[in-house]
Motif scaffolding. Structure first.
Motif, PDB file in Angstrom:
ATOM      1  N   SER A 105      29.544  -7.133  33.240  1.00  0.00           N
ATOM      2  CA  SER A 105      28.994  -6.247  33.586  1.00  0.00           C
ATOM      3  C   SER A 105      29.554  -5.102  32.793  1.00  0.00           C
ATOM      4  N   GLY A 106      28.423  -4.204  32.052  1.00  0.00           N
ATOM      5  CA  GLY A 106      28.882  -3.090  31.229  1.00  0.00           C
ATOM      6  C   GLY A 106      28.564  -3.576  29.616  1.00  0.00           C
ATOM      7  N   GLN A 107      28.503  -4.756  29.423  1.00  0.00           N
ATOM      8  CA  GLN A 107      28.344  -5.174  28.102  1.00  0.00           C
ATOM      9  C   GLN A 107      26.762  -4.930  27.631  1.00  0.00           C
ATOM     10  N   HIS A 108      26.730  -4.856  26.155  1.00  0.00           N
ATOM     11  CA  HIS A 108      25.349  -4.286  25.537  1.00  0.00           C
ATOM     12  C   HIS A 108      25.018  -5.586  24.966  1.00  0.00           C
ATOM     13  N   VAL A 109      23.475  -5.850  25.297  1.00  0.00           N
ATOM     14  CA  VAL A 109      22.690  -6.887  24.548  1.00  0.00           C
ATOM     15  C   VAL A 109      21.674  -6.597  23.663  1.00  0.00           C
ATOM     16  N   ARG A 110      21.474  -7.118  22.392  1.00  0.00           N
ATOM     17  CA  ARG A 110      20.075  -6.944  21.802  1.00  0.00           C
ATOM     18  C   ARG A 110      19.392  -8.386  21.541  1.00  0.00           C
ATOM     19  N   MET A 111      18.331  -8.427  20.980  1.00  0.00           N
ATOM     20  CA  MET A 111      17.558  -9.652  20.748  1.00  0.00           C
ATOM     21  C   MET A 111      17.576  -9.580  19.193  1.00  0.00           C
ATOM     22  N   ILE A 112      17.566 -10.863  18.750  1.00  0.00           N
ATOM     23  CA  ILE A 112      17.072 -11.149  17.294  1.00  0.00           C
ATOM     24  C   ILE A 112      16.230 -12.086  17.254  1.00  0.00           C
ATOM     25  N   THR A 113      15.009 -11.986  16.470  1.00  0.00           N
ATOM     26  CA  THR A 113      13.935 -12.944  16.370  1.00  0.00           C
ATOM     27  C   THR A 113      13.505 -13.314  15.219  1.00  0.00           C
ATOM     28  N   LYS A 114      12.872 -14.819  15.139  1.00  0.00           N
ATOM     29  CA  LYS A 114      12.439 -15.503  13.901  1.00  0.00           C
ATOM     30  C   LYS A 114      11.056 -15.854  14.422  1.00  0.00           C
ATOM     31  N   LEU A 115      10.189 -15.943  13.664  1.00  0.00           N
ATOM     32  CA  LEU A 115       8.782 -16.415  13.847  1.00  0.00           C
ATOM     33  C   LEU A 115       8.733 -17.831  13.399  1.00  0.00           C
ATOM     34  N   GLU A 116       8.961 -18.959  14.402  1.00  0.00           N
ATOM     35  CA  GLU A 116       8.960 -20.178  14.063  1.00  0.00           C
ATOM     36  C   GLU A 116       7.639 -20.853  13.748  1.00  0.00           C
ATOM     37  N   GLU A 117       6.484 -20.703  14.455  1.00  0.00           N
ATOM     38  CA  GLU A 117       5.170 -20.962  14.246  1.00  0.00           C
ATOM     39  C   GLU A 117       4.111 -20.155  14.615  1.00  0.00           C
ATOM     40  N   LEU A 118       3.145 -20.421  13.727  1.00  0.00           N
ATOM     41  CA  LEU A 118       1.693 -19.310  14.013  1.00  0.00           C
ATOM     42  C   LEU A 118       0.591 -20.316  13.935  1.00  0.00           C
ATOM     43  N   SER A 119      -0.187 -20.171  14.979  1.00  0.00           N
ATOM     44  CA  SER A 119      -1.618 -21.079  14.916  1.00  0.00           C
ATOM     45  C   SER A 119      -2.644 -19.756  15.101  1.00  0.00           C
ATOM     46  N   ASN A 120      -3.728 -20.026  14.342  1.00  0.00           N
ATOM     47  CA  ASN A 120      -4.867 -19.597  14.447  1.00  0.00           C
ATOM     48  C   ASN A 120      -5.900 -20.113  15.294  1.00  0.00           C
ATOM     49  N   LEU A 121      -5.987 -19.803  16.609  1.00  0.00           N
ATOM     50  CA  LEU A 121      -6.852 -20.151  17.535  1.00  0.00           C
ATOM     51  C   LEU A 121      -8.087 -19.377  17.369  1.00  0.00           C
ATOM     52  N   ARG A 122      -9.408 -19.902  17.817  1.00  0.00           N
ATOM     53  CA  ARG A 122     -10.613 -19.252  17.861  1.00  0.00           C
ATOM     54  C   ARG A 122     -10.288 -17.915  18.619  1.00  0.00           C
ATOM     55  N   GLY A 123     -10.549 -16.769  17.938  1.00  0.00           N
ATOM     56  CA  GLY A 123     -10.539 -15.477  18.822  1.00  0.00           C
ATOM     57  C   GLY A 123      -8.938 -15.103  19.109  1.00  0.00           C
ATOM     58  N   ALA A 124      -7.834 -15.934  18.818  1.00  0.00           N
ATOM     59  CA  ALA A 124      -6.492 -15.518  19.223  1.00  0.00           C
ATOM     60  C   ALA A 124      -5.517 -16.168  18.266  1.00  0.00           C
ATOM     61  N   ILE A 125      -4.305 -15.526  18.441  1.00  0.00           N
ATOM     62  CA  ILE A 125      -3.315 -16.071  17.707  1.00  0.00           C
ATOM     63  C   ILE A 125      -2.297 -16.491  18.600  1.00  0.00           C
ATOM     64  N   LYS A 126      -1.503 -17.726  18.320  1.00  0.00           N
ATOM     65  CA  LYS A 126      -0.430 -18.106  18.822  1.00  0.00           C
ATOM     66  C   LYS A 126       0.724 -18.210  18.090  1.00  0.00           C
ATOM     67  N   THR A 127       1.849 -17.569  18.574  1.00  0.00           N
ATOM     68  CA  THR A 127       3.157 -17.533  17.861  1.00  0.00           C
ATOM     69  C   THR A 127       4.232 -17.967  18.790  1.00  0.00           C
ATOM     70  N   THR A 128       5.085 -18.749  18.047  1.00  0.00           N
ATOM     71  CA  THR A 128       6.248 -19.115  18.783  1.00  0.00           C
ATOM     72  C   THR A 128       7.559 -18.413  17.986  1.00  0.00           C
TER      73      THR A 128
END
Length: 156
Positions: A105-128
């Motif tokens: 309780s009272g601690q602070h958090v943050r998020m660090i992200t990395k784009l692992e995978e990317l797929s081009n779907l018909r009409g959409a994009i899937k990201t992991t």
């Protein structure tokens, strides 16, 4: 760090295998923990009973729910990336989640992200995305895993 701005599939390409960025820190205060307990009906003493936690917890105080830490992802993600021209975005799933240490309780958090995978779907994009939730006060990981999102862009 400024937000990554994405307008198309091609804008995602240079980030595959790369860090997208880090959010700012947010405090997981006792008030936030209590509100989460009320919302989820999870009132375990380790989260909400400050006196008992001080006396009996191995941490000497209350800790945030693991799912509270996880639930911060949308807020923190929004600080890292801006995807434009969207019709909608969907959370497709989570994989390999690991709660590495509690957040006090009272601690602070943050998020660090990395784009692992990317797929081009018909009409959409899937990201992991590989995400790590880090505790400011210790510099250690509290949570890590993979999140998959599908972005549906508006027709041009």
């Amino acid at each position: 760090m400024s937000k990554v701005v994405i307008n198309s599939y091609e804008d995602f390409l240079p980030y595959v295998g790369q860090e997208l960025g880090a959010s700012g820190y947010v405090e997981l205060s006792q008030q936030r923990i209590n509100l989460f307990a009320d919302a989820t009906l999870d009132h375990q003493w380790i989260h909400v009973d400050t006196e008992k936690a001080k006396a009996e917890s191995p941490f000497g105080q209350t800790i945030a729910h693991g799912y509270l830490t996880l639930s911060m992802l949308p807020y923190l993600w929004d600080q890292i990336i801006e995807v434009n021209n969207l019709e909608r975005m969907m959370n497709y799933g989570m994989d390999r989640m690991k709660f590495a240490q509690p957040v006090l309780s009272g601690q602070h958090v943050r998020m660090i992200t990395k784009l692992e995978e990317l797929s081009n779907l018909r009409g959409a994009i899937k990201t992991t995305i590989k995400f790590t939730i880090e505790v400011q006060e210790t510099g250690k990981k509290a949570l890590e895993g993979l999140a998959t999102f599908i972005y549906y862009f508006k027709a041009q």
